[in-house]
Design a protein around this motif. Structure first.
Motif, mmCIF file in Angstrom:
data_model
loop_
_atom_site.group_PDB
_atom_site.id
_atom_site.type_symbol
_atom_site.label_atom_id
_atom_site.label_comp_id
_atom_site.label_asym_id
_atom_site.label_seq_id
_atom_site.Cartn_x
_atom_site.Cartn_y
_atom_site.Cartn_z
ATOM 1 N N ILE A 172 0.860 -1.189 0.000
ATOM 2 C CA ILE A 172 0.000 0.000 0.000
ATOM 3 C C ILE A 172 0.893 1.234 0.000
ATOM 4 O O ILE A 172 0.670 2.205 -0.716
ATOM 5 C CB ILE A 172 -0.928 0.007 1.238
ATOM 6 N N LEU A 173 1.948 1.155 0.788
ATOM 7 C CA LEU A 173 2.848 2.293 0.913
ATOM 8 C C LEU A 173 3.699 2.482 -0.341
ATOM 9 O O LEU A 173 3.727 3.557 -0.929
ATOM 10 C CB LEU A 173 3.763 2.061 2.123
ATOM 11 N N LEU A 174 4.369 1.438 -0.742
ATOM 12 C CA LEU A 174 5.327 1.570 -1.842
ATOM 13 C C LEU A 174 4.645 1.487 -3.204
ATOM 14 O O LEU A 174 4.846 2.337 -4.069
ATOM 15 C CB LEU A 174 6.400 0.483 -1.732
ATOM 16 N N GLY A 175 3.823 0.462 -3.370
ATOM 17 C CA GLY A 175 3.221 0.227 -4.671
ATOM 18 C C GLY A 175 2.155 1.257 -5.007
ATOM 19 O O GLY A 175 2.081 1.731 -6.127
ATOM 20 N N TYR A 176 1.336 1.569 -4.037
ATOM 21 C CA TYR A 176 0.226 2.477 -4.317
ATOM 22 C C TYR A 176 0.593 3.926 -4.056
ATOM 23 O O TYR A 176 0.400 4.785 -4.895
ATOM 24 C CB TYR A 176 -1.010 2.080 -3.506
ATOM 25 N N ALA A 177 1.128 4.201 -2.864
ATOM 26 C CA ALA A 177 1.390 5.602 -2.544
ATOM 27 C C ALA A 177 2.730 6.072 -3.083
ATOM 28 O O ALA A 177 3.007 7.261 -3.083
ATOM 29 C CB ALA A 177 1.330 5.804 -1.034
ATOM 30 N N GLY A 178 3.577 5.132 -3.526
ATOM 31 C CA GLY A 178 4.871 5.532 -4.071
ATOM 32 C C GLY A 178 5.840 6.044 -3.021
ATOM 33 O O GLY A 178 6.785 6.751 -3.337
ATOM 34 N N GLN A 179 5.597 5.701 -1.767
ATOM 35 C CA GLN A 179 6.477 6.158 -0.693
ATOM 36 C C GLN A 179 7.336 4.985 -0.236
ATOM 37 O O GLN A 179 6.819 3.923 0.070
ATOM 38 C CB GLN A 179 5.650 6.655 0.506
ATOM 39 N N ILE A 180 8.626 5.222 -0.168
ATOM 40 C CA ILE A 180 9.490 4.113 0.203
ATOM 41 C C ILE A 180 9.793 4.167 1.704
ATOM 42 O O ILE A 180 9.758 5.227 2.311
ATOM 43 C CB ILE A 180 10.787 4.142 -0.620
ATOM 44 N N SER A 181 10.006 3.009 2.282
ATOM 45 C CA SER A 181 10.457 2.967 3.669
ATOM 46 C C SER A 181 11.424 1.813 3.816
ATOM 47 O O SER A 181 11.166 0.715 3.344
ATOM 48 C CB SER A 181 9.276 2.774 4.623
ATOM 49 N N LEU A 182 12.521 2.068 4.464
ATOM 50 C CA LEU A 182 13.473 0.995 4.746
ATOM 51 C C LEU A 182 13.527 0.757 6.247
ATOM 52 O O LEU A 182 14.525 0.295 6.775
ATOM 53 C CB LEU A 182 14.862 1.347 4.207
ATOM 54 N N GLY A 183 12.439 1.093 6.923
ATOM 55 C CA GLY A 183 12.451 0.922 8.368
ATOM 56 C C GLY A 183 11.250 0.163 8.891
ATOM 57 O O GLY A 183 10.952 0.203 10.082
ATOM 58 N N HIS A 184 10.563 -0.547 7.988
ATOM 59 C CA HIS A 184 9.308 -1.144 8.431
ATOM 60 C C HIS A 184 9.463 -2.333 9.357
ATOM 61 O O HIS A 184 8.507 -2.718 10.028
ATOM 62 C CB HIS A 184 8.418 -1.481 7.238
ATOM 63 N N ALA A 185 10.655 -2.916 9.391
ATOM 64 C CA ALA A 185 10.865 -4.002 10.342
ATOM 65 C C ALA A 185 10.570 -3.517 11.761
ATOM 66 O O ALA A 185 10.080 -4.278 12.597
ATOM 67 C CB ALA A 185 12.294 -4.504 10.237
ATOM 68 N N ALA A 186 10.844 -2.245 12.010
ATOM 69 C CA ALA A 186 10.628 -1.698 13.342
ATOM 70 C C ALA A 186 9.157 -1.819 13.760
ATOM 71 O O ALA A 186 8.856 -2.128 14.910
ATOM 72 C CB ALA A 186 11.065 -0.238 13.386
ATOM 73 N N PHE A 187 8.256 -1.590 12.819
ATOM 74 C CA PHE A 187 6.832 -1.675 13.161
ATOM 75 C C PHE A 187 6.432 -3.113 13.483
ATOM 76 O O PHE A 187 5.626 -3.355 14.379
ATOM 77 C CB PHE A 187 5.974 -1.151 12.008
ATOM 78 N N MET A 188 7.002 -4.028 12.728
ATOM 79 C CA MET A 188 6.683 -5.430 12.988
ATOM 80 C C MET A 188 7.222 -5.819 14.364
ATOM 81 O O MET A 188 6.538 -6.472 15.152
ATOM 82 C CB MET A 188 7.280 -6.310 11.893
ATOM 83 N N GLY A 189 8.431 -5.372 14.643
ATOM 84 C CA GLY A 189 9.014 -5.654 15.953
ATOM 85 C C GLY A 189 8.170 -5.051 17.070
ATOM 86 O O GLY A 189 7.892 -5.695 18.091
ATOM 87 N N LEU A 190 7.733 -3.838 16.832
ATOM 88 C CA LEU A 190 6.896 -3.167 17.819
ATOM 89 C C LEU A 190 5.631 -3.969 18.073
ATOM 90 O O LEU A 190 5.236 -4.199 19.228
ATOM 91 C CB LEU A 190 6.550 -1.772 17.285
#
Ligand SMILES: Nc1ncnc2c1ncn2[C@@H]1O[C@H](COP(=O)(O)OP(=O)(O)OP(=O)(O)O)[C@@H](O)[C@H]1O
Ligand SMILES: Nc1ncnc2c1ncn2[C@@H]1O[C@H](COP(=O)(O)OP(=O)(O)OP(=O)(O)O)[C@@H](O)[C@H]1O
Ligand SMILES: CC(C)C[C@H](N)C(=O)O
Ligand SMILES: [Mg+2]
Ligand SMILES: [Mg+2]
Lengths: 290, 235, 410, 340, 259
Positions: free
Chosen positions: D50-68
């Protein structure tokens, strides 16, 4: 005061390692818009070549040049074999290719060179200088000088030469660059070669600090990203300044605030700076035309 | 000098050119007319090698250029000012012009070429250090034409050069084209502004959904009732 | 915490019985009914073989540890197998690479326990993986011998867990004793790796001083595994003007710290952890710090004399002639050795209970490691360690020279 | 309208069929653990898409959310003894709030600057996991029990798989409908042209935040499920490697396709396992790493739009072939246009 | 009644004064032309009105009492003001229909949860906006391509799609930036007609920037000419054509609508 200065000097030395690593990264980015996540692994591979030559009793300069020659070939091969065939893929996909390259290179390095760490000598082994208690290693000055020199050369090439303008044009619009007679594939080959060579230089100079091993570049590489972004991908001065800043800052925060929370503080600060300077400290922003 | 023979071209499986044959004689100005989506731009793309013809031949000075990469076509001396300007937005005006001269061997004379472009488009001189992306639409158009001129091509391909230009400049543009032509550059022109284009052209083609339907001397085409009706409005 | 663990263990025992029964019936139907004995063999055991498993990183960064470690383990089992096995049973080791990822470790452990139906887990490598699979191992009650790691939690995991390697907490304690008693330290700086390894070591060290009632830690300085610049730590350490500096870290940061100490010409006694008690460490560290390295002391738990190491050296020569022989190889070797000691003690009583109770009675002193004892339910693993010092021989080679006996904290 | 043509119905049927497989066939527990991991990564990958494919916004920190999400789940069911389902929802909602904060940062940044800023965010959060021992128990990690739903303890992998499948299905359907309506269009519009999107009334502020929040929510849920499947976590698991793997999943599967996220998750989890099982490669050291790398590159080279779009790609290729053959004959090619 | 009032507007980029104390008013239901040489500042005026740029000075009042300065870019459509772009800005990865539907964004009901759960009200909305969009496509004469991707559509069609997308926002005021660029005279004639029909059938005001004098002179009721960001003339088409300043700066001596 001595401790303060010692921290600064050491920070500059470490920072110049980040900066060196960042320059290759920025070059590839500026040519093709790709972040090469494998830059560090490629540098590691080149460093192993230097090590192998050195272990076979070659003099240091020969080992160094050997690594550079290897890097020329490596950069060329990577661009031809892995990047160019995927020219139709979008930028994010190309970044995934470089993720794949990380796996290939670290796996190959393990298979070929084994898993041990190795000591590697400094470029300059002259005695340390002592300036009123502050100890300065001639090698550190050498690295800082090399960094600034490379930065200057890159700056000159990109800003002032036809090749530089062609590189920038290619980055902005590949198709039209071709229509202007620019051999885009040559530009890509060339920038991958130069970037890989820069990586090799960084690797060989970093090796005395990190030792040579398959993991040697991981952390330096990460910091080099941060350096590039902090300074701004848009210039070559930016990443160097970014590298120096991170090196110094890391030390000052560690010394005066907290060693344990250093990482959080430094990264937090990075994000904060980006919020106020979204294209990095040296990034120029202008009002986008609509 | 430039010859297309039975050229077919596709975008994916859209058949954009369906057997196009045309000739551009050395030293002439040739105009290509056609409605929106007829395939005019596609022809230029095929000539420049951006899009490869699926069949048919493209020859320049009697040798085949249909397999050449775009940058090789440029070094042959065929340069285009592409549709949609395609300037390099984050290079300055002067740097854009510099890229235009990339293939030139006579590096010494490049300075004088800037002067020529600035004489044609004084506004570009004023804006020379501005990032091209922040130019107005018309200024970008002038830059795109200027950039192509910098290459000193043998054949200049212009895709709707008057697009977005103010009336006064439009007139200038056609004068400029004539001048360039007089200095020995062959011009292949795609234009919506059919009247003025035909007025300066030697020969013209009309393209309809990927096929050449009418061709002839520009002066004759101007009078062709079919063309009159379709492209020249209420004249 | 420990209460939880013991109640878990009770559960585990119940489970074990169930599993055993099931497996025995399977075994009985599968095997030749020829040798009808009244001993109920656990899963993975036949008359001619014992299948065991190990989970650990063999690729990625941690391959640097996993590769030599498993070479050592294989070397031992190959030797034993070539001599006809243990009580006529050869040992078949299945290693699964978990890439140092806890979730992959769990699936790997399940594969070993449920699909491969191994008799025991030997030498599981990687603390996160051990912690993640602990539930499974506890639930099933399968014996697990030796962990490639020194987390304190291993000692409290349950009856069926048999740590060997000293845990870092205990090592820290013992280190404090050496610092105080051998090096007359009062003012001590601890530089520790800021992760499970270093933090346990630091805590143990402080607890040791506390129990000894002497000596103070004047600075606790964290080093992150990612650091390449050690100026801050060494500047601060120097300012504290200590008698002894503890370098509780692994190869990378410890050799880096030594380089920095050399750079600023900081002349002080140092002690480092057993993780660095290895020639490969010395080779790297001594080149970066040829002068101050002579101030370095190292803890050791493997009694590696030329004589004691001979079987390992021979085996490596035979089976892995190209592989290095380093501390990890020794660790793998000890893992295998300890497991086999248990097997021999259990004799033919190769049910899990049989093995566990044999281990419970075991005090093993013949191997490469010093005395290991699980008597009275102790799960400390090795508690005897010695202090060595770096010295230089006549040819200028650096080596460790043992300077104390193997001793315990008490 | 044919009910079977409805995507939602298709998803539902597929989910049920797949959920039943472990009950009908005898599948190893360890394999089922991997399958469960595929579900979990699929969930975070959908959010990330949803973030990358649709909104075109990249994140290289999403592991943090999963960890959280994982830590929250552990703390809520462990220390606070909240019911599993409630804690699972909270392990999505709390990261979602943090995701909003990251979204605020994202508003100012573009492209690579955003990538590295989020990478920095990820590293910083991971460091917080290490140091904030009251919440995470530091390196010693935290444990969780098997989930209990309405008094039933889920201890078998088959059952966990069914649970995971249901949650995945719900989240797939939610994403599907959300992306099919106003929000999805706004996100795509924003990705294609920020200027035009704004001119049409799309608030970049709102939709970037929505994208970050949604992706963080999915990541948190994935973390919660991970926690109760693996029943242990510690800080090292939530670093850059996972974040980069996540990126790879989404791109390899196909940007802006839900099915692609699931395929991508399957690829990244299962391919190394398959490669490890190839006997003749096993003699090469580190072969699994090397060949996984090659596999990833291979996919990008030959299917630049992701595995999920192989079908479309083949269709177009076939049409091209047919047309170029037609044009060798007489010019009677169909005036067909591409669709989708 | 003036639907748009630009008062004393100024903006600079670096040293360049792109708009210089410009004022003009547009009456309700007018078709109003804004012309001037390249770089005169026409697009910049549109950018200020539609809030992409914030002017250094001046007021822009919409519908008598709406001070546009108080609105953010994406809120402008909500008060009934919409623009097209000089260089077509369509959503390339979306179909033609989806591109047009976006225009209803601000008027589409349903929160995130309602959409994710696809509640009946969302379903109804989807149907409504789809039909509305198809209606507009009918009006523009581009039915039949709704499921094709916009990428690859002929330039002229893209321009129409952009107009359709703008109409979809239910605007009171439509700003068109060079709608006829790239069209031949025949197509321009059709566009002239279309613009009038839009005004009449959708009951709105139109401001257009254009260099094609046949369109400007035929469609517009009033024209404002700017040069170097400042107004040099305003009046009816006839007045403008005869204005010597305009001829000199913009049209050329023999001013003509024959282009
Ligand atoms: N990139 C593309 N992908 C798919 N179809 C395309 C693409 N570019 C052009 N087309 C199609 O090919 C046909 C010819 O297009 P072309 O751009 O050559 O027309 P043109 O005559 O230059 O029109 P215009 O006057 O609009 O510039 C059109 O039907 C167009 O839709
Ligand atoms: N963001 C910007 N940064 C710098 N200069 C700008 C910017 N936007 C516009 N300009 C300058 O302001 C002037 C006015 O530009 P504008 O685009 O408004 O012209 P225009 O009247 O629309 O011209 P055209 O008819 O050629 O489209 C131009 O000279 C342009 O270079
Ligand atoms: C991250 C990118 C895909 C989009 C971003 N807004 C850009 O224009 O650079
Ligand atoms: Mg065209
Ligand atoms: Mg304009």
């Amino acid at each position: 005061m001595v401790a303060f200065l010692q921290n600064i000097i050491a920070g500059l030395e470490t920072g110049s390692l980040y900066a060196l690593a960042a320059l290759g990264l920025v070059l590839i980015f500026r040519t093709s818009g790709v972040i090469n996540f494998a830059q560090g692994e490629m540098a590691m591979f080149s460093s192993f070549i230097a090590l192998t030559l050195f272990q076979h009793n070659m003099p240091y300069p020969v080992a160094f040049i050997g690594a550079i020659l290897f890097a020329v070939a490596l950069g060329y091969i990577v661009e031809r074999v892995f990047i160019r065939p995927a020219s139709k893929a979008n930028l994010v996909s190309k970044m995934i290719i470089t993720l794949g390259l990380i796996m290939i290179f670290s796996g190959l390095a393990t298979a070929i060179f084994g898993t041990d760490s190795y000591f590697f000598r400094k470029a300059i082994t002259a005695d340390n200088l002592n300036a009123g208690g502050v100890i300065i290693q001639p090698n550190a000055l050498f690295i800082i000088a090399i960094t600034l020199l490379i930065m200057g050369i890159l700056f000159y090439i990109i800003k002032k030469t036809m090749v530089g303008i062609a590189i920038r044009a290619t980055a902005q619009n590949e198709k039209t660059a071709k229509l202007m007679g620019i051999s885009v594939s040559k530009i890509y080959s060339m920038s991958w070669i130069i970037a890989t060579v820069l990586g090799a230089i960084a690797g060989v100079l970093i090796a005395p600090t990190t030792n040579i091993s398959t993991a040697m570049m991981m952390d330096v590489h990460l910091k080099s990203f941060i350096a590039a972004v902090l300074g701004g991908f848009g210039s070559f001065i930016g990443p160097v300044f970014g590298g120096f800043s991170i090196g110094v800052f890391d030390n000052l925060v560690g010394y005066y605030i907290s060693l344990k929370w250093k990482t959080v503080i430094v990264y937090g600060l990075l994000i904060l700076i980006l919020i106020f300077k979204p294209t990095g400290l040296f990034g120029k922003s202008y009002r986008k035309k609509v | 000098m430039l010859n297309l023979e039975g050229v077919h071209a596709y975008y994916g499986y859209i058949h954009a050119l369906k057997g196009v044959s045309l000739k551009v004689e050395e030293g002439s100005i040739v105009t290509l007319l056609g409605a929106n989506g007829a395939g005019k731009t596609t022809i230029l793309k095929v000539i420049s090698g951006v899009l490869k013809a699926s069949s048919g031949s493209v020859t320049f000075l009697d040798h085949d250029i249909s397999k050449l990469a775009p940058e090789k076509v440029v070094s042959e001396g065929i340069v285009q000012a592409p549709e949609g300007r395609q300037i390099f937005p984050e290079l300055t005006v002067i740097e854009n012009l510099q890229v235009g001269a990339y293939t030139r061997r006579d590096k010494k004379n490049i300075k004088s070429s800037y002067q020529i472009v600035f004489d044609y488009f004084p506004i570009l001189k004023e804006r020379q250090d501005q990032l091209a992306g922040t130019l107005s639409g018309g200024e970008q158009q002038m830059l795109a034409i200027g950039r192509a001129l910098m290459a000193k091509p043998k054949v200049l391909l212009l895709d709707e050069p008057s697009l977005g230009l103010a009336p006064l400049i439009v007139k200038d543009i056609f004068k400029i084209i004539q001048e360039i032509n007089a200095q020995g550059t062959t011009v292949f022109l795609v234009e919506q502004n059919a009247n003025q284009a035909l007025a300066i052209s030697d020969y013209a083609y009309v393209l309809e959904t990927g096929k050449i339907t009418v061709e002839g001397k520009a002066s004759e085409i101007k009078e062709d009732p079919k063309v009159l009706q379709a492209y020249l409005g209420g004249h | 915490d420990s209460e939880d663990a013991s109640s878990d263990t009770n559960d585990a025992e119940n489970n074990t019985e169930n599993v055993d029964n099931e497996n025995n019936s399977e075994d009985a139907s599968e095997n030749n009914a020829e040798v009808e004995e009244d001993i109920e063999l656990a899963q993975g055991v036949t008359d001619s073989s014992i299948k065991i498993g190990s989970v650990g990183a063999q690729s990625g960064v941690f391959a640097a540890i996993g590769t030599p470690y498993y070479a050592g383990m294989d070397a031992y089992f190959n030797t034993i197998n070539d001599q006809g096995g243990v009580n006529g049973r050869t040992i078949d080791l299945i290693k699964i690479d978990d890439e140092f990822m806890p979730d992959k470790a769990v699936s790997a452990m399940e594969e070993l326990v449920y699909d491969e139906e191994v008799f025991a887990i030997v030498g599981q490598l990687g603390t996160p993986g051990v912690m993640a699979t602990m539930n499974t191992v506890q639930d099933e009650g399968i014996p697990s011998v030796y962990f490639g790691g020194g987390a304190k939690e291993f000692t409290e995991a349950g009856e069926n867990f048999f740590p060997v390697q000293p845990n870092y907490y205990y090592e820290g304690k013992l280190m404090s004793k050496f610092a105080v008693e051998e090096l007359d330290a009062e003012n001590i700086v601890v530089i520790y790796r800021n992760d499970d390894v270093g933090i346990d070591g630091l805590e143990g060290f402080k607890e040791g001083l506390n129990e000894l009632g002497t000596g103070t830690v004047s600075e606790e300085l964290a080093v992150n595994a990612a650091d390449t610049d050690f100026t801050v730590q060494i500047q601060k350490a120097k300012e504290a003007d200590p008698d002894v500096v503890i370098l509780y870290g692994l190869l990378g940061e410890t050799s880096g710290l030594l380089k920095e100490i050399e750079k600023v010409d900081f002349n002080v006694d140092m002690i480092t952890t057993y993780s660095n008690a290895d020639a490969s460490f010395l080779a790297i560290a001594s080149q970066g710090a040829p002068n101050v390295i002579k101030n370095l002391h190292v803890m050791g738990w493997v009694d590696a004399t030329e004589e004691s190491i001979a079987p390992l050296a021979t085996a490596m020569e035979e089976y892995f002639p190209d592989a290095p022989l380093n501390a990890y190889t020794m660790a793998g070797w000890v893992a295998a050795e300890t497991f086999v000691a248990g097997l021999e003690a259990a004799g033919d009583n190769l049910s899990w209970d049989g093995y566990i109770s044999a281990m419970n009675d075991l005090t093993f002193t013949e191997g490469l490691a010093p005395e290991i004892s699980y008597e009275d339910g102790s799960r400390e693993g090795v508690t005897h360690m010695a202090l060595s010092k770096v010295v230089q021989d006549d040819e200028g080679n650096f080596m460790f020279e043992q300077m104390t006996d193997f001793m315990e904290f008490e | 309208m044919n009910l079977l043509k409805n995507k939602a119905v298709q998803y539902t049927i597929l989910a049920f069929v797949v959920a039943l497989i472990p009950l009908l066939l005898d599948i190893n527990r360890s394999t089922l653990t991997l399958w469960n991991m595929v579900i979990i990564y699929a969930i975070i990958a959908i959010g990330f898409n949803i973030l990358l494919g649709y909104a075109g916004q990249i994140s290289l920190g999403h592991a943090a959310f999963m960890g959280l999400g994982a830590y929250i789940a552990a703390n809520l069911t462990g220390n606070l003894e909240l019911p599993f389902l409630l804690s699972l929802v909270l392990s999505g909602l709390i990261p979602m709030v943090i995701g909003l904060i990251l979204g605020l940062v994202a508003l100012r940044l573009e492209g690579h600057y955003l990538a590295i800023a989020t990478l920095g965010f990820g590293v910083a959060i991971q460091q917080v996991f290490k140091e904030w021992t009251a919440f995470t128990n530091g390196f010693s990690g935290v444990r969780a029990d098997n989930p209990v739903i309405f008094g039933l303890e889920i201890s078998e992998r088959e059952h966990y798989f069914i649970l995971g499948m249901i949650i995945l299905l719900l989240l797939v359907l939610f994403a599907h409908y959300l992306l099919k309506s106003k929000t999805g269009r706004a996100l795509l519009a924003m990705r294609d042209s920020e200027h035009a999107a704004q001119a049409m009334g799309v608030s970049l502020f709102k939709y970037k935040l929505i994208a970050f929040a949604a992706s963080a929510f999915y990541a948190g849920i994935a973390g919660g499920l991970f926690m109760h499947l693996i029943r242990f976590t510690e800080p090292n698991a939530w670093g850059i490697t996972l974040s980069l793997n996540l990126l790879a999943m989404v791109v390899i599967g196909g940007l802006a396709t839900i099915g692609g996220s699931i395929i991508g998750a399957g690829f990244i989890v299962m391919v190394p396992e398959f490669i490890k099982d190839i006997e003749f490669l096993a003699s090469i050291k580190s072969f699994a790493t090397i060949f996984t790398g090659f596999a990833m590159i291979f996919v990008i080279m030959f299917f630049p739009h992701g595995i999920a779009r192989i079908g479309t790609q083949i269709k177009i290729a076939l049409l091209n072939r047919r047309n170029s053959r037609v044009d060798k004959g007489k010019g009677g090619a169909p005036n067909g246009r591409s669709k989708g | 009644m003036a639907v748009l009032k630009v008062d004393n507007l100024s903006i600079s980029f670096g040293g360049l004064k792109a708009i210089d104390s410009l004022s003009f008013e547009v009456e309700e239901k007018a078709i109003y032309g804004l012309i001037g040489p390249n770089g005169a500042g026409k697009t910049t005026v549109f950018n200020c009105i539609s809030r992409f740029y914030t002017p250094d000075e001046g007021d822009i009042i919409f519908n008598n009492d709406i001070d546009l300065q108080k609105y953010r870019v994406h809120d402008v459509v909500k008060v009934g003001l919409v623009r097209t772009f000089q260089n077509v800005e369509l959503f390339k990865s979306m179909t033609v229909l989806e591109n047009i539907i976006i225009g209803q964004h601000s008027n589409t009901k349903g929160g995130i949860l309602a959409q994710g759960l696809y509640l009946p009200k969302v379903r109804k909305e989807e149907k409504r906006i789809r039909e509305k969009a198809l209606g507009i496509m009918d009006f523009l004469g581009i039915r039949g391509i709704e499921h094709y991707p916009v990428a690859g559509q002929p330039y002229g069609v893209m321009k129409l799609i952009e107009i359709g997308r703008a109409l979809m926002t239910d605007p009171k005021l439509l700003l068109l930036d060079e709608p006829a660029a790239g069209m031949n005279s025949k197509e321009t004639e059709a566009l002239t007609d279309l613009i009038r029909r839009i005004r009449d059938e959708y009951d709105m005001t139109i401001v257009l920037v254009e260099h094609d004098m046949s369109l400007v002179m035929n469609a517009c009721e009033r024209i404002c000419v700017i040069n170097f960001g400042a107004k040099i003339a305003e009046g009816t088409p006839a007045e403008i054509q005869d204005h010597p300043g305009v001829q000199e700066a913009y049209l050329g001596e023999e001013a003509s609508a024959d282009a």
